[in-house]
Design an enzyme around this catalytic site. Structure first.
Site, PDB file in Angstrom:
ATOM      1  N   ARG A 109      42.346  10.257  63.959  1.00 38.83           N
ATOM      2  CA  ARG A 109      41.926  10.963  65.185  1.00 38.83           C
ATOM      3  C   ARG A 109      41.959  10.055  66.417  1.00 38.83           C
ATOM      4  NH1 ARG A 109      38.565  15.674  64.950  1.00 38.83           N
ATOM      5  NH2 ARG A 109      39.409  16.969  63.320  1.00 38.83           N
ATOM      6  N   ARG A 146      39.383  14.193  71.737  1.00 32.79           N
ATOM      7  CA  ARG A 146      38.482  14.526  72.845  1.00 32.79           C
ATOM      8  C   ARG A 146      37.717  13.357  73.429  1.00 32.79           C
ATOM      9  NH1 ARG A 146      36.375  19.805  69.747  1.00 32.79           N
ATOM     10  NH2 ARG A 146      36.083  18.115  68.270  1.00 32.79           N
ATOM     11  N   ARG A 168      44.084  19.295  77.224  1.00 29.74           N
ATOM     12  CA  ARG A 168      43.476  20.349  76.410  1.00 29.74           C
ATOM     13  C   ARG A 168      43.039  21.531  77.274  1.00 29.74           C
ATOM     14  NH1 ARG A 168      41.922  23.708  74.034  1.00 29.74           N
ATOM     15  NH2 ARG A 168      40.613  23.924  72.174  1.00 29.74           N
ATOM     16  N   ASP A 205      47.630  19.370  63.168  1.00 29.34           N
ATOM     17  CA  ASP A 205      46.412  19.576  62.377  1.00 29.34           C
ATOM     18  C   ASP A 205      46.813  19.937  60.957  1.00 29.34           C
ATOM     19  OD1 ASP A 205      43.313  19.866  62.956  1.00 29.34           O
ATOM     20  OD2 ASP A 205      43.860  21.314  61.406  1.00 29.34           O
ATOM     21  N   TYR A 229      39.645  25.197  52.653  1.00 29.65           N
ATOM     22  CA  TYR A 229      39.516  25.918  53.934  1.00 29.65           C
ATOM     23  C   TYR A 229      40.008  27.360  53.814  1.00 29.65           C
ATOM     24  CZ  TYR A 229      38.242  21.783  56.660  1.00 29.65           C
ATOM     25  OH  TYR A 229      37.569  20.704  57.163  1.00 29.65           O
TER      26      TYR A 229
HETATM   27  O1  CP3 Z   1      44.536  11.662  63.767  1.00 26.94           O
HETATM   28  C1  CP3 Z   1      45.120  12.083  64.780  1.00 26.94           C
HETATM   29  O2  CP3 Z   1      44.934  11.597  65.903  1.00 26.94           O
HETATM   30  C2  CP3 Z   1      46.160  13.177  64.633  1.00 26.94           C
HETATM   31  C3  CP3 Z   1      45.728  14.523  64.804  1.00 26.94           C
HETATM   32  C4  CP3 Z   1      44.828  15.188  63.787  1.00 26.94           C
HETATM   33  C5  CP3 Z   1      43.908  16.202  64.151  1.00 26.94           C
HETATM   34  N1  CP3 Z   1      43.354  16.698  63.012  1.00 26.94           N
HETATM   35  C6  CP3 Z   1      43.633  16.625  65.530  1.00 26.94           C
HETATM   36  C7  CP3 Z   1      42.500  17.514  65.824  1.00 26.94           C
HETATM   37  C8  CP3 Z   1      44.779  15.058  62.403  1.00 26.94           C
HETATM   38  C9  CP3 Z   1      45.517  14.100  61.495  1.00 26.94           C
HETATM   39  C10 CP3 Z   1      43.846  16.024  61.926  1.00 26.94           C
HETATM   40  C11 CP3 Z   1      43.559  16.228  60.495  1.00 26.94           C
HETATM   41  C12 CP3 Z   1      42.517  17.190  60.100  1.00 26.94           C
HETATM   42  N2  CP3 Z   1      42.233  18.390  60.654  1.00 26.94           N
HETATM   43  C13 CP3 Z   1      41.702  17.027  58.968  1.00 26.94           C
HETATM   44  C14 CP3 Z   1      41.766  15.873  58.000  1.00 26.94           C
HETATM   45  C15 CP3 Z   1      41.034  14.682  58.489  1.00 26.94           C
HETATM   46  C16 CP3 Z   1      39.564  14.843  58.531  1.00 26.94           C
HETATM   47  O3  CP3 Z   1      39.027  14.866  59.648  1.00 26.94           O
HETATM   48  O4  CP3 Z   1      38.954  14.960  57.470  1.00 26.94           O
HETATM   49  C17 CP3 Z   1      40.862  18.148  58.885  1.00 26.94           C
HETATM   50  C18 CP3 Z   1      39.793  18.414  57.839  1.00 26.94           C
HETATM   51  C19 CP3 Z   1      41.218  19.018  59.956  1.00 26.94           C
HETATM   52  C20 CP3 Z   1      40.665  20.369  60.248  1.00 26.94           C
HETATM   53  C21 CP3 Z   1      40.047  20.420  61.580  1.00 26.94           C
HETATM   54  N3  CP3 Z   1      40.735  20.352  62.769  1.00 26.94           N
HETATM   55  C22 CP3 Z   1      38.676  20.595  61.891  1.00 26.94           C
HETATM   56  C23 CP3 Z   1      37.568  20.704  60.857  1.00 26.94           C
HETATM   57  C24 CP3 Z   1      38.573  20.627  63.283  1.00 26.94           C
HETATM   58  C25 CP3 Z   1      37.345  20.920  64.090  1.00 26.94           C
HETATM   59  C26 CP3 Z   1      36.430  19.760  64.187  1.00 26.94           C
HETATM   60  C27 CP3 Z   1      36.406  19.262  65.599  1.00 26.94           C
HETATM   61  O5  CP3 Z   1      36.400  18.041  65.776  1.00 26.94           O
HETATM   62  O6  CP3 Z   1      36.377  20.105  66.517  1.00 26.94           O
HETATM   63  C28 CP3 Z   1      39.871  20.421  63.816  1.00 26.94           C
HETATM   64  C29 CP3 Z   1      40.241  20.371  65.231  1.00 26.94           C
HETATM   65  C30 CP3 Z   1      41.000  19.179  65.722  1.00 26.94           C
HETATM   66  N4  CP3 Z   1      42.005  18.544  65.066  1.00 26.94           N
HETATM   67  C31 CP3 Z   1      40.817  18.543  66.983  1.00 26.94           C
HETATM   68  C32 CP3 Z   1      41.763  17.510  67.047  1.00 26.94           C
HETATM   69  C33 CP3 Z   1      42.014  16.584  68.194  1.00 26.94           C
HETATM   70  C34 CP3 Z   1      39.818  18.974  68.045  1.00 26.94           C
HETATM   71  C35 CP3 Z   1      40.270  20.278  68.663  1.00 26.94           C
HETATM   72  C36 CP3 Z   1      40.134  20.367  70.174  1.00 26.94           C
HETATM   73  O7  CP3 Z   1      40.665  19.504  70.891  1.00 26.94           O
HETATM   74  O8  CP3 Z   1      39.552  21.344  70.625  1.00 26.94           O
END
Ligand code: CP3
Length: 348
Positions: free
Chosen positions: A28, A32, A41, A78, A154
């Site tokens: 990540r 944000r 965003r 994602d 999920y």
């Molecule tokens: O790592 C990186 O920088 C690359 C991008 C990336 C994102 N998600 C961006 C993201 C990667 C590799 C992921 C993987 C991901 N997504 C996982 C596996 C890693 C982990 O965290 O366990 C999982 C479980 C997800 C599912 C997911 N996506 C959730 C549960 C959420 C919501 C939680 C939150 O922080 O809001 C997301 C959203 C998400 N994925 C965001 C980002 C930058 C935030 C969304 C936004 O900007 O509004």
């Protein structure tokens, strides 16, 4: 001029070759906590639109690289684009995390298919090929996917959860249905990662973020087995592309998981003491991790002391610096700078 992948610090480390210092990147690392991410965003109606807009996805992938010069960029996307492309309705609601149309019956599962899968994901492949051109020459490009169990969790639950009890119950009450879902996801992940490599990904990471909620027999069946199939298949197609497996929460099962899946590296989450991981995992296996993301939020000398300990304990074996989980939203970009400066220039 492009640097051959085999000379990049991350790839050399994953292949067990000598490097001047351990490579680093952060899960990540785009997101944000960065003001420039929040600015982009704001321009899109929802998060998935950002994932499917190559111009914007390239830009946000590059943002942390420009600031901090990580050794690798991870594709901005994602894990839930895979179910989305199979026909599961996926939405990200502001502040609530993902919401999915739950798949719990044969009828619902029958509506999902791989036809149209790659068409749907074309913007992701386009993002990768642009990144491969735009990245600094020494920066490796990481593609990724969620592992089958984590995606199934999920898809069945229909949202995030602290224990994925609905998904785990279905896996026990209707094994044939759950197996079909896992098989479909496994096929989808293999073809998705294959295309990512064709588009320019040089390293692949499999996120099994919810491996830790499964007891041993279920871990074997729903995590280990499908991941073995994915890695075996990808290695046949792309023998030079290293794979990092991140079975978050696997704990005492790590040696068993690592031995079975045979990835080039294993990602360690925050809960496993690094010295213990060093002790119980084979010494030629590359480790990745595991600074506590909260330590990065707190920052300062305490964080640097944690880093020094990680370095000390991993000395002499292949190791990729990373966090134990993703960068938290409340992280100060200045503390990431402090960390990156130390990783790049501090004593190895
Ligand atoms: O790592 C990186 O920088 C690359 C991008 C990336 C994102 N998600 C961006 C993201 C990667 C590799 C992921 C993987 C991901 N997504 C996982 C596996 C890693 C982990 O965290 O366990 C999982 C479980 C997800 C599912 C997911 N996506 C959730 C549960 C959420 C919501 C939680 C939150 O922080 O809001 C997301 C959203 C998400 N994925 C965001 C980002 C930058 C935030 C969304 C936004 O900007 O509004």
């Amino acid at each position: 001029m492009q640097v051959p992948p085999g000379q990049k610090r991350l790839i050399r480390t994953l292949n067990g070759q000598e490097v001047d210092r351990p490579p680093f990147w952060l899960m990540r690392q785009a997101g944000r906590y960065l003001p420039e991410y929040r600015a982009i965003r704001k321009e899109v109606p929802d998060f998935l639109t950002l994932c499917y807009s190559p111009d914007l996805a390239v830009e946000v992938t590059l943002q942390p690289i420009r600031r901090y010069g990580m050794d690798a960029a991870i594709l901005f996307s994602d894990i839930l684009v895979v179910p989305d492309a199979l026909g599961v309705k996926v939405a990200f609601q502001q502040g609530e995390g993902p919401v999915l149309e739950p798949i719990r019956t044969v009828e619902a599962l029958d509506r999902l298919s791989l036809s149209g899968f790659h068409d749907h994901l074309t913007p992701v492949y386009r993002t990768l090929s642009r990144l491969r051109q735009d990245l600094p020459q020494e920066t490796a490009l990481i593609g990724f996917a969620g592992a089958p169990w984590t995606l199934a969790a999920y898809v069945v639950e229909g949202s995030g959860s602290k224990d994925f009890a609905v998904a785990r119950t279905l896996a026990r009450t209707d094994e044939p249905l759950f197996q079909r879902l896992i098989d479909l996801l496994t096929d989808a992940i293999i073809t998705f990662l294959d295309r990512q490599v064709q588009a320019g990904a040089e390293v692949l990471q499999l996120f099994d973020s919810w491996a830790g909620v499964l007891p041993e027999d279920q871990l074997e069946r729903w995590c280990i087995r499908p991941v073995v199939r994915i890695i075996t298949e990808l290695r046949q197609r792309h023998p030079d592309v290293p794979v990092i497996h991140f079975p978050r929460g696997a704990g005492l099962s790590l040696p068993k998981v690592a031995a079975a899946v045979n990835a080039q590296a294993i990602g360690l989450d925050t809960s496993i003491p690094i010295a213990e991981a060093v002790r119980i995992l084979p010494k030629d296996l590359c480790l990745q991790g595991n600074l506590d993301p909260v330590s990065l939020v707190a920052g300062g000398p305490a964080m640097l002391a944690q880093l020094a300990q990680l370095r000390e304990v991993t000395r002499g074996r292949p190791w990729v610096f990373n966090l134990g989980h993703g960068v938290l939203q409340q992280t100060d970009p200045g503390e990431v700078q402090r960390l990156a400066d130390e990783l790049r220039t501090g004593s190895p």
